[in-house]
Design a protein around this motif. Structure first.
Motif, PDB file in Angstrom:
ATOM      1  N   THR A 226     -73.339 -76.790 -10.752  1.00 30.97           N
ATOM      2  CA  THR A 226     -72.300 -77.302 -11.640  1.00 30.97           C
ATOM      3  C   THR A 226     -71.557 -76.157 -12.323  1.00 30.97           C
ATOM      4  O   THR A 226     -70.322 -76.183 -12.436  1.00 30.97           O
ATOM      5  CB  THR A 226     -72.907 -78.233 -12.710  1.00 30.97           C
ATOM      6  OG1 THR A 226     -73.572 -79.314 -12.054  1.00 30.97           O
ATOM      7  CG2 THR A 226     -71.822 -78.800 -13.610  1.00 30.97           C
ATOM      8  N   ASP A 227     -72.289 -75.147 -12.766  1.00 42.67           N
ATOM      9  CA  ASP A 227     -71.647 -73.989 -13.397  1.00 42.67           C
ATOM     10  C   ASP A 227     -70.706 -73.289 -12.414  1.00 42.67           C
ATOM     11  O   ASP A 227     -69.589 -72.888 -12.774  1.00 42.67           O
ATOM     12  CB  ASP A 227     -72.702 -72.988 -13.888  1.00 42.67           C
ATOM     13  CG  ASP A 227     -73.523 -73.534 -15.055  1.00 42.67           C
ATOM     14  OD1 ASP A 227     -73.045 -74.489 -15.702  1.00 42.67           O
ATOM     15  OD2 ASP A 227     -74.623 -72.998 -15.297  1.00 42.67           O
ATOM     16  N   ALA A 228     -71.172 -73.133 -11.167  1.00 42.92           N
ATOM     17  CA  ALA A 228     -70.332 -72.497 -10.151  1.00 42.92           C
ATOM     18  C   ALA A 228     -69.074 -73.318  -9.894  1.00 42.92           C
ATOM     19  O   ALA A 228     -67.966 -72.772  -9.793  1.00 42.92           O
ATOM     20  CB  ALA A 228     -71.124 -72.329  -8.861  1.00 42.92           C
ATOM     21  N   ALA A 229     -69.226 -74.640  -9.818  1.00 42.66           N
ATOM     22  CA  ALA A 229     -68.073 -75.513  -9.570  1.00 42.66           C
ATOM     23  C   ALA A 229     -67.047 -75.392 -10.692  1.00 42.66           C
ATOM     24  O   ALA A 229     -65.833 -75.374 -10.443  1.00 42.66           O
ATOM     25  CB  ALA A 229     -68.538 -76.961  -9.439  1.00 42.66           C
ATOM     26  N   ASP A 230     -67.512 -75.290 -11.919  1.00 43.13           N
ATOM     27  CA  ASP A 230     -66.592 -75.189 -13.053  1.00 43.13           C
ATOM     28  C   ASP A 230     -65.785 -73.896 -13.009  1.00 43.13           C
ATOM     29  O   ASP A 230     -64.592 -73.891 -13.336  1.00 43.13           O
ATOM     30  CB  ASP A 230     -67.372 -75.280 -14.367  1.00 43.13           C
ATOM     31  CG  ASP A 230     -67.945 -76.672 -14.601  1.00 43.13           C
ATOM     32  OD1 ASP A 230     -67.484 -77.619 -13.927  1.00 43.13           O
ATOM     33  OD2 ASP A 230     -68.861 -76.808 -15.447  1.00 43.13           O
ATOM     34  N   VAL A 231     -66.429 -72.806 -12.596  1.00 42.45           N
ATOM     35  CA  VAL A 231     -65.711 -71.530 -12.524  1.00 42.45           C
ATOM     36  C   VAL A 231     -64.756 -71.527 -11.332  1.00 42.45           C
ATOM     37  O   VAL A 231     -63.623 -71.040 -11.441  1.00 42.45           O
ATOM     38  CB  VAL A 231     -66.692 -70.343 -12.425  1.00 42.45           C
ATOM     39  CG1 VAL A 231     -65.932 -69.018 -12.368  1.00 42.45           C
ATOM     40  CG2 VAL A 231     -67.636 -70.334 -13.615  1.00 42.45           C
ATOM     41  N   ILE A 232     -65.172 -72.091 -10.205  1.00 40.18           N
ATOM     42  CA  ILE A 232     -64.287 -72.184  -9.034  1.00 40.18           C
ATOM     43  C   ILE A 232     -63.034 -72.964  -9.385  1.00 40.18           C
ATOM     44  O   ILE A 232     -61.924 -72.614  -8.970  1.00 40.18           O
ATOM     45  CB  ILE A 232     -65.025 -72.857  -7.857  1.00 40.18           C
ATOM     46  CG1 ILE A 232     -66.140 -71.958  -7.341  1.00 40.18           C
ATOM     47  CG2 ILE A 232     -64.052 -73.177  -6.705  1.00 40.18           C
ATOM     48  CD1 ILE A 232     -67.065 -72.632  -6.337  1.00 40.18           C
ATOM     49  N   GLY A 233     -63.200 -74.001 -10.184  1.00 40.75           N
ATOM     50  CA  GLY A 233     -62.074 -74.850 -10.567  1.00 40.75           C
ATOM     51  C   GLY A 233     -60.983 -74.126 -11.328  1.00 40.75           C
ATOM     52  O   GLY A 233     -59.857 -74.624 -11.434  1.00 40.75           O
TER      53      GLY A 233
END
Length: 409
Positions: A226-233
């Motif tokens: 989830t943390d990775a997805a937020d930064v990718i976004g």
């Protein structure tokens, strides 16, 4: 077989061609090769085996390849060994090919067959005696430290106006910048483009800071998807790239959510993709050869893991290769750059101090890039490494890179 590619740049830091250097035998395992037996099979141009087996697109992205020939191999049936277009091959001669009639005749024959020609290791005193051969040449490689380029410009401009001048042994960015400012050379060869950063530049670009944040998220132990997805976004380009990759994997439904996409990819594959994609973005404002350099280093290092008895550390070796030029990407010294990026301990030891279990792999790769076959042969003997596995590891890295960044025709 061992083989490597060495780039030749123009004055815009764009790669115009690659030199291919190969060695067929390990001279440390076959000491007799250092004597007269080293000429056995000299009529074969081993570099052409590499060119023909890989193809121009896969090997050099369609750019010209310089292939060395000597006083024996220049008489080989080159057209039978070469399966790629002749006008993409530059036969690189040296001063073992003398300006005697039989060599002059052969050089003219090769020119008529459509091959381009280059010559190196020719002293200034040889320019006039080599006149008939130079008249056939498209390139001459000159040691810039021994040449007065102002005089060379005048001389070659008048006598051989069609020859392109290539400066070799360009070892620092300062030398490259100076040579460009003086003009006269068309191509430049040397390690200047990959030299370590000695003094830091200005603050890191805010966009790169965002990429570093993402690297640190995925390189942390047991990182949260989830943390990775937020930064990718936060980055549209990475978001689009991720969705494209995952949608190709999804057979029955379209993936539109970043969090759903990261979950589909999973920790291991997401980590690999992010490290690769972010490294590409960090290199965006640097010469494109830096991207190619670190990508091939990464895959080559991973492929060499078994040969160095580090089979379980392939992923960490991959990261080491990717970050081996992190100082150039960020415009910081290696110490400052690694203070910003979270990397495994062994990776940091190798990159910063040339120590630890990974350092021998990095040193091996750097020697390999320079076609230092004597040292590579010695290291393979000491490490009981199989030459074929090393060669396959390198070719596999080249193929992986071309699949990752296909050439647009």
């Amino acid at each position: 077989m061992l083989a490597t590619l060495i780039p030749l740049f123009d004055d815009k830091m764009s790669v115009c061609a690659y030199s291919v250097f190969a060695r067929k035998d390990n001279h440390f395992l076959n000491p007799e090769m250092e004597g007269g037996a080293r000429y056995d099979g000299a009529g074969t141009v081993h570099e052409l085996e590499v060119v023909s087996s890989m193809g121009m697109s896969m090997l050099s992205g369609g750019k010209e390849v310089f292939v060395p020939v000597n006083q024996f191999s220049v008489f080989a049936e080159i057209s039978l060994q070469c399966t790629v277009p002749a006008n993409k091959v530059v036969l690189l001669m040296d001063n073992s090919i003398t300006p005697e009639p039989h060599y002059v005749k052969r050089v003219k024959e090769l020119k008529m067959q459509g091959y381009k020609l280059a010559i190196r290791k020719l002293p200034i005193s040889g320019f006039e005696p080599y006149k008939e051969i130079l008249n056939q040449c498209d390139y001459i490689l000159l040691n810039h430290a021994k040449i007065d380029i102002e005089k060379a410009k005048i001389y070659f401009g008048k006598v051989y106006p069609k020859i392109k001048l290539c400066a070799v042994n360009v070892d620092t960015q300062e030398q490259y910048d100076m040579l460009i400012s003086h003009g006269g050379y068309d191509l430049y060869e040397g390690g200047f483009f990959r030299m370590p950063v000695r003094e830091s530049e200005t603050e890191v670009n805010p966009l790169k800071v965002n990429y570093i944040e993402l690297l640190n998220v995925v390189n942390a132990p047991d990182f949260d998807l989830t943390d990775a997805a937020d930064v990718i976004g936060k980055d549209p380009a990475l978001t689009i790239s991720l969705l494209e990759i995952v949608n190709r994997m999804a057979l029955n439904s379209e993936i539109t959510s970043i969090r759903h996409a990261t979950a589909m990819l999973g920790q291991k594959e997401l980590k690999r993709w992010i490290n690769t994609a972010v490294t590409k973005e960090l290199c965006a404002d640097r010469p494109t050869e830096i991207t190619r350099l670190v990508m091939i280093r990464a895959k080559f290092a991973e492929n060499l893991a078994e040969s160095f008895e580090l089979a379980l550390m392939g992923q960490e070796l991959f990261i080491m290769g990717l970050f081996s030029a992190i100082d150039i990407m960020l415009g910081k010294t290696m110490k400052e750059a690694l203070d910003m990026v979270l990397v495994p301990k062994d990776v940091k030891l190798a990159l910063l101090d040339n120590e630890g279990d990974f350092a021998p792999v990095l040193n091996f790769i750097r020697r390999y890039e320079d076609a230092d076959w004597t040292e590579i042969s010695r290291l393979m003997v000491l490490g009981n490494m199989d030459m074929t596995k090393v060669y396959d590891a390198y070719l596999s890295a080249l193929r992986w890179y071309r699949d990752l960044f296909p050439v647009r025709q």
